[in-house]
Design a protein around this motif. Structure first.
Motif, PDB file in Angstrom:
ATOM      1  N   ILE A 178      30.275  -7.469  58.673  1.00 55.92           N
ATOM      2  CA  ILE A 178      31.032  -6.403  58.028  1.00 55.92           C
ATOM      3  C   ILE A 178      30.150  -5.541  57.136  1.00 55.92           C
ATOM      4  O   ILE A 178      29.044  -5.916  56.776  1.00 55.92           O
ATOM      5  CB  ILE A 178      32.241  -6.942  57.220  1.00 55.92           C
ATOM      6  CG1 ILE A 178      31.782  -7.621  55.934  1.00 55.92           C
ATOM      7  CG2 ILE A 178      33.077  -7.895  58.034  1.00 55.92           C
ATOM      8  CD1 ILE A 178      32.851  -7.543  54.889  1.00 55.92           C
ATOM      9  N   GLY A 179      30.666  -4.378  56.817  1.00 55.45           N
ATOM     10  CA  GLY A 179      30.026  -3.471  55.871  1.00 55.45           C
ATOM     11  C   GLY A 179      30.988  -3.232  54.727  1.00 55.45           C
ATOM     12  O   GLY A 179      32.201  -3.373  54.885  1.00 55.45           O
ATOM     13  N   LEU A 180      30.454  -2.906  53.569  1.00 57.24           N
ATOM     14  CA  LEU A 180      31.311  -2.782  52.397  1.00 57.24           C
ATOM     15  C   LEU A 180      30.816  -1.600  51.570  1.00 57.24           C
ATOM     16  O   LEU A 180      29.620  -1.471  51.322  1.00 57.24           O
ATOM     17  CB  LEU A 180      31.197  -4.065  51.578  1.00 57.24           C
ATOM     18  CG  LEU A 180      32.222  -4.339  50.489  1.00 57.24           C
ATOM     19  CD1 LEU A 180      33.599  -4.514  51.109  1.00 57.24           C
ATOM     20  CD2 LEU A 180      31.842  -5.607  49.733  1.00 57.24           C
ATOM     21  N   ARG A 181      31.749  -0.739  51.179  1.00 61.39           N
ATOM     22  CA  ARG A 181      31.394   0.273  50.183  1.00 61.39           C
ATOM     23  C   ARG A 181      32.526   0.312  49.156  1.00 61.39           C
ATOM     24  O   ARG A 181      33.668   0.515  49.513  1.00 61.39           O
ATOM     25  CB  ARG A 181      31.217   1.646  50.813  1.00 61.39           C
ATOM     26  CG  ARG A 181      30.786   2.687  49.763  1.00 61.39           C
ATOM     27  CD  ARG A 181      30.792   4.085  50.302  1.00 61.39           C
ATOM     28  NE  ARG A 181      29.730   4.297  51.278  1.00 61.39           N
ATOM     29  CZ  ARG A 181      29.572   5.440  51.940  1.00 61.39           C
ATOM     30  NH1 ARG A 181      30.415   6.442  51.736  1.00 61.39           N
ATOM     31  NH2 ARG A 181      28.598   5.580  52.800  1.00 61.39           N
ATOM     32  N   ARG A 182      32.166   0.151  47.914  1.00 66.10           N
ATOM     33  CA  ARG A 182      33.141   0.120  46.826  1.00 66.10           C
ATOM     34  C   ARG A 182      34.343  -0.746  47.209  1.00 66.10           C
ATOM     35  O   ARG A 182      35.474  -0.349  47.067  1.00 66.10           O
ATOM     36  CB  ARG A 182      33.586   1.538  46.491  1.00 66.10           C
ATOM     37  CG  ARG A 182      33.308   1.896  45.032  1.00 66.10           C
ATOM     38  CD  ARG A 182      33.968   3.198  44.655  1.00 66.10           C
ATOM     39  NE  ARG A 182      33.368   4.353  45.273  1.00 66.10           N
ATOM     40  CZ  ARG A 182      34.058   5.420  45.648  1.00 66.10           C
ATOM     41  NH1 ARG A 182      35.358   5.494  45.507  1.00 66.10           N
ATOM     42  NH2 ARG A 182      33.414   6.426  46.179  1.00 66.10           N
ATOM     43  N   TRP A 183      34.122  -1.895  47.734  1.00 65.09           N
ATOM     44  CA  TRP A 183      35.150  -2.885  48.105  1.00 65.09           C
ATOM     45  C   TRP A 183      35.966  -2.499  49.326  1.00 65.09           C
ATOM     46  O   TRP A 183      36.898  -3.202  49.694  1.00 65.09           O
ATOM     47  CB  TRP A 183      36.092  -3.193  46.927  1.00 65.09           C
ATOM     48  CG  TRP A 183      35.398  -3.882  45.802  1.00 65.09           C
ATOM     49  CD1 TRP A 183      35.154  -3.398  44.555  1.00 65.09           C
ATOM     50  CD2 TRP A 183      34.843  -5.205  45.820  1.00 65.09           C
ATOM     51  NE1 TRP A 183      34.494  -4.316  43.803  1.00 65.09           N
ATOM     52  CE2 TRP A 183      34.284  -5.444  44.544  1.00 65.09           C
ATOM     53  CE3 TRP A 183      34.763  -6.218  46.789  1.00 65.09           C
ATOM     54  CZ2 TRP A 183      33.650  -6.631  44.207  1.00 65.09           C
ATOM     55  CZ3 TRP A 183      34.137  -7.409  46.447  1.00 65.09           C
ATOM     56  CH2 TRP A 183      33.588  -7.598  45.178  1.00 65.09           C
TER      57      TRP A 183
ATOM     58  N   ARG B   6      26.062  -2.866  58.968  1.00 65.77           N
ATOM     59  CA  ARG B   6      26.889  -4.053  58.805  1.00 65.77           C
ATOM     60  C   ARG B   6      25.971  -5.242  58.630  1.00 65.77           C
ATOM     61  O   ARG B   6      24.769  -5.174  58.895  1.00 65.77           O
ATOM     62  CB  ARG B   6      27.817  -4.272  60.001  1.00 65.77           C
ATOM     63  CG  ARG B   6      27.102  -4.554  61.297  1.00 65.77           C
ATOM     64  CD  ARG B   6      27.881  -5.454  62.229  1.00 65.77           C
ATOM     65  NE  ARG B   6      27.250  -5.485  63.557  1.00 65.77           N
ATOM     66  CZ  ARG B   6      26.170  -6.198  63.851  1.00 65.77           C
ATOM     67  NH1 ARG B   6      25.584  -6.936  62.925  1.00 65.77           N
ATOM     68  NH2 ARG B   6      25.641  -6.161  65.065  1.00 65.77           N
TER      69      ARG B   6
END
Lengths: 497, 215
Positions: free
Chosen positions: B152-157, B81
């Motif tokens: 936060i963390g994000l993968r492919r939105w 994150r």
């Protein structure tokens, strides 16, 4: 055309992003949906996926650097692309930077596993069907590592019989070789090239012999190869050796755990807090201990006499009540003992109140309700308050305020047959009194053997607050009061009227 | 371009659960969202004493080693994150929205700012004036005192991790680390403004604000 990968724009207002880490190396294969890198912007981390299949041609940005949105960060060579196509797209060999060190920098990790300067296999012309494995005609020092594990779509390892035979003879771990034959099959020439590469490998300084792939796997996992047995060429540790070692370790750990334990106790929040406090105390407060035997005959007589009077509205006195009173009086006389060391300020602060905590065991749970403001309270008042607290503790009705703000604690294990002991100080207090059994013992009076009621008091002291002499004087005062107990009831006449 | 008008959210209250368990739930929800299934969900919960390190954590912000932290009663995790190191523990209300931002306008910063709005509205419901600080994601009382953290963390939105609002946690437990890598920042609890406030009282207000901003 090779695919240019750019810093993604994750919002209308985003102007730049930080490349935290590469998840792939130059020469690695990447599939659509696999994660290429971690990118950060403003408290958000993004796992950046590849949206194309290919081979990592170039990683342009060093981990940790911040670049503008849209800036080129990497180049991926698409399957089947030739050097010419790559060159035509402006990715010339001369512009290629050496592959950045992308191995995770684990503290114990050995030297980088696959250094960019890995010596190339000599002259053998690359098989035409394997553009991905070609050395790209680059000077060896600039080319990415060639030896990379290739994962087939169906997970099967393909090799020609000649390659398999040779691999077996020379103890080569085929899973480390990238095949250049049709559908990625490993050819005899691949095995030969791999062996030549191993021969050219610089020995590790620490004497551990391992193949480059095994070294890389070990580095990624932070594994020390010292304990791994090698089965590869000239006794080298191979990737399969590392994997087998890890499997064995894991299995053994599970077995050991099964043998060692028959169950696990989950701890309550209170218990965990207690553990934290005790560790903190032993780590921060340098404890020392003093001990004294106390004649308790007079104390016993006083207790029995007062309880025999049994005036209405007056609680029955116990040794504990009398010891609370004695401690409170001694703390009043020795304000230095009713104090705490403050590490930030490096000073000793004197408490404004005398609050005596009582270590109580309730259904296997240790609590220490605190009698507040002991100064000026008679032994009967203290007894009344202590009884109420202990009753609330037994009913599990203690409020946080009931066990906070203690400045001194008494722990009594006498009723369990313990002669004497030393409890751990409760931070931020600076001492704790440990009371042993109060029983008839053989004593020497006027050079004669006699029988007397005796108890042993132990005092654990924080050396930052009190020195030995002060501690002895303070404990001595508690003893004096318990041996001359009329002082404990002197202020008690008005109680209960 | 999708608008958020058609979106709705589900809120799940998990009580006090260990970090690893909550992470497993988050991952499950994320897999669903990545596969185009499921609905945008917010997990609301408390953790036992836990220290988490974001990818951008600098070693100087955690003076204690992992094993020392574990000895001191913290669970320790290194996670994907944003942001530096932080502390979670009882009395801190944690929210993990697993949202598909592809359906919410594909704008990461708007999402971060909306999370801040949710927290500021929640605090306002208790009469606590809070604000944003330019360049310092999170919710602040003033230049110095921080009341809620975001990472936060994000993968492919699809989002992972989220926010932590200090309601009545033991602020001393933050002392094992330099929260968010900001040594000059001071963590503060809601209960310093509104005495004896508990997580259970804040929950309904937070849910209302989440529904208003994201539902």
């Amino acid at each position: 055309m090779p695919k240019v990968i750019r810093m993604p724009k994750l919002s209308d207002t985003m102007e730049e992003g930080t490349l935290l880490a590469w998840r792939k190396r130059v020469g690695d294969h990447i599939k659509r949906g696999e994660i290429l890198a971690d990118v950060e912007t403003d408290k958000a981390d993004m796992e950046f996926e590849s949206y194309t299949d290919g081979t990592i041609e170039k990683l342009v940005v060093e981990p940790g650097s911040t670049v503008e949105v849209g800036a080129t960060i990497a180049i991926i060579r698409l399957p089947g692309e030739t050097d010419a196509e790559v060159a035509a797209a402006g990715v010339e060999s001369s512009t290629l930077a050496p592959a950045p060190a992308v191995a995770p920098s684990l503290p114990r990790a050995p030297a980088p596993a696959v250094a960019p300067s890995l010596p190339q296999a000599p002259s053998e012309p690359p098989a035409p069907a394997s553009p991905a494995a070609q050395p790209l005609g680059l000077p060896p020092a600039l080319a990415g590592p060639r030896v990379t594990p290739l994962s087939f779509d169906d997970g099967r390892l393909r090799a020609t019989p000649a390659a398999r035979r040779c691999a077996e003879e020379r103890s080569v771990d085929l899973s480390e070789i990238e095949g250049s034959g049709p559908v990625g099959a490993i050819l005899l020439s691949d095995v030969d090239a791999y062996l030549r590469e191993l021969e050219a490998q610089t020995p590790e300084a620490d004497g551990v012999r391992a193949t480059p792939v095994a070294l890389r796997v070990a580095t990624d996992l932070g594994l020390d190869l010292e304990a791994v047995k090698g089965s590869g060429p000239s006794g080298r540790i191979t990737k399969s050796d590392v994997e087998a070692f890890l499997d064995r370790e894991k299995r053994q750990a599970v077995e050991r755990e099964g043998e060692l334990f028959t169950g696990v106790l989950q701890l309550s929040q209170k218990r965990k807090a207690l553990i934290r406090n005790m560790i903190r105390s032993k780590e921060e407060a340098p404890h020392f201990y003093v001990q004294m035997d106390v004649r308790a005959d007079a104390l016993r007589q006083l207790r029995d006499r007062v309880n025999a009077e049994s005036r209405k509205g007056r609680p029955r006195l116990t040794y504990t009540h009398l010891i609370i009173k004695a401690s409170a009086l001694a703390l009043e006389k020795f304000p230095d003992a009713n104090a705490t060391y403050r590490p930030e300020a490096r000073d000793v602060a004197l408490f404004g109140q005398i609050n005596v905590g009582l270590a109580v065991d309730v259904n296997d749970e240790l609590v220490a309700p605190t009698v507040k403001g002991c100064q000026g309270k008679s032994v009967f008042q203290l007894a009344e308050e202590a009884n109420q607290l202990i009753q609330r503790a037994r009913m599990r009705k203690l409020q946080p305020s009931d066990y906070s703000d203690g400045t001194f604690t008494i722990s009594n294990l006498g009723m369990f047959g313990v002669n004497g002991f030393y409890a751990i100080i409760t931070p931020p207090q600076s001492s704790i009194l440990s009371v042993g059994s109060i029983l008839p013992r053989a004593i020497v009076v006027n050079n004669e053997l006699a029988i007397g009621t005796v108890t042993t008091l132990g005092l654990s002291v924080d050396h930052r607050v009190l020195d030995g002499v002060k501690a002895a004087q303070f404990l001595g005062e508690i003893r004096r009061l318990l041996e001359n107990p009329e002082e404990l009831t002197r202020d008690a006449h008005e109680f209960g009227s | 371009m999708h608008t958020s008008s058609g979106a709705s959210i589900e809120i799940r209250k998990l009580g006090r659960i260990p970090f690893a368990e909550a992470l497993a739930v988050q991952n499950e929800l994320r897999e669903d969202r990545l596969a185009g299934a499921g609905t945008d969900t917010v997990l609301l919960l408390e953790h036992p004493d836990t220290i988490t390190f974001g990818r951008a954590s600098r070693p100087e912000n955690a003076p204690l080693s992992d094993s020392e932290l574990r000895c001191a009663g913290y669970e320790v995790f290194r996670i994907q994150r944003g942001g530096d190191v932080t502390y979670h523990g009882p009395g801190q209300l944690v929210g993990y929205p697993i949202f598909d931002l592809a359906q919410r306008g594909r704008d990461l910063h708007r999402y971060l700012r909306t999370l801040e709005s949710v927290l500021i509205e929640t605090l306002a419901a208790f009469g606590i004036p809070a604000c944003r600080r330019e360049g310092y994601t999170g919710v602040w009382i003033d230049e110095r005192r921080k009341i809620a953290s975001i990472g936060i963390g994000l993968r492919r939105w699809v989002t992972l991790h989220g926010f932590a609002l200090n309601v009545c946690c033991d602020l001393e437990r933050f002392d094992a680390v330099v929260p968010c890598g900001l040594p000059e920042a001071e963590m503060i609890n809601m209960c310093e403004f509104s005495a004896s406030l508990e997580v259970s009282e804040v929950l309904p207000r937070l849910e209302a604000a989440l529904c208003k901003e994201f539902g």
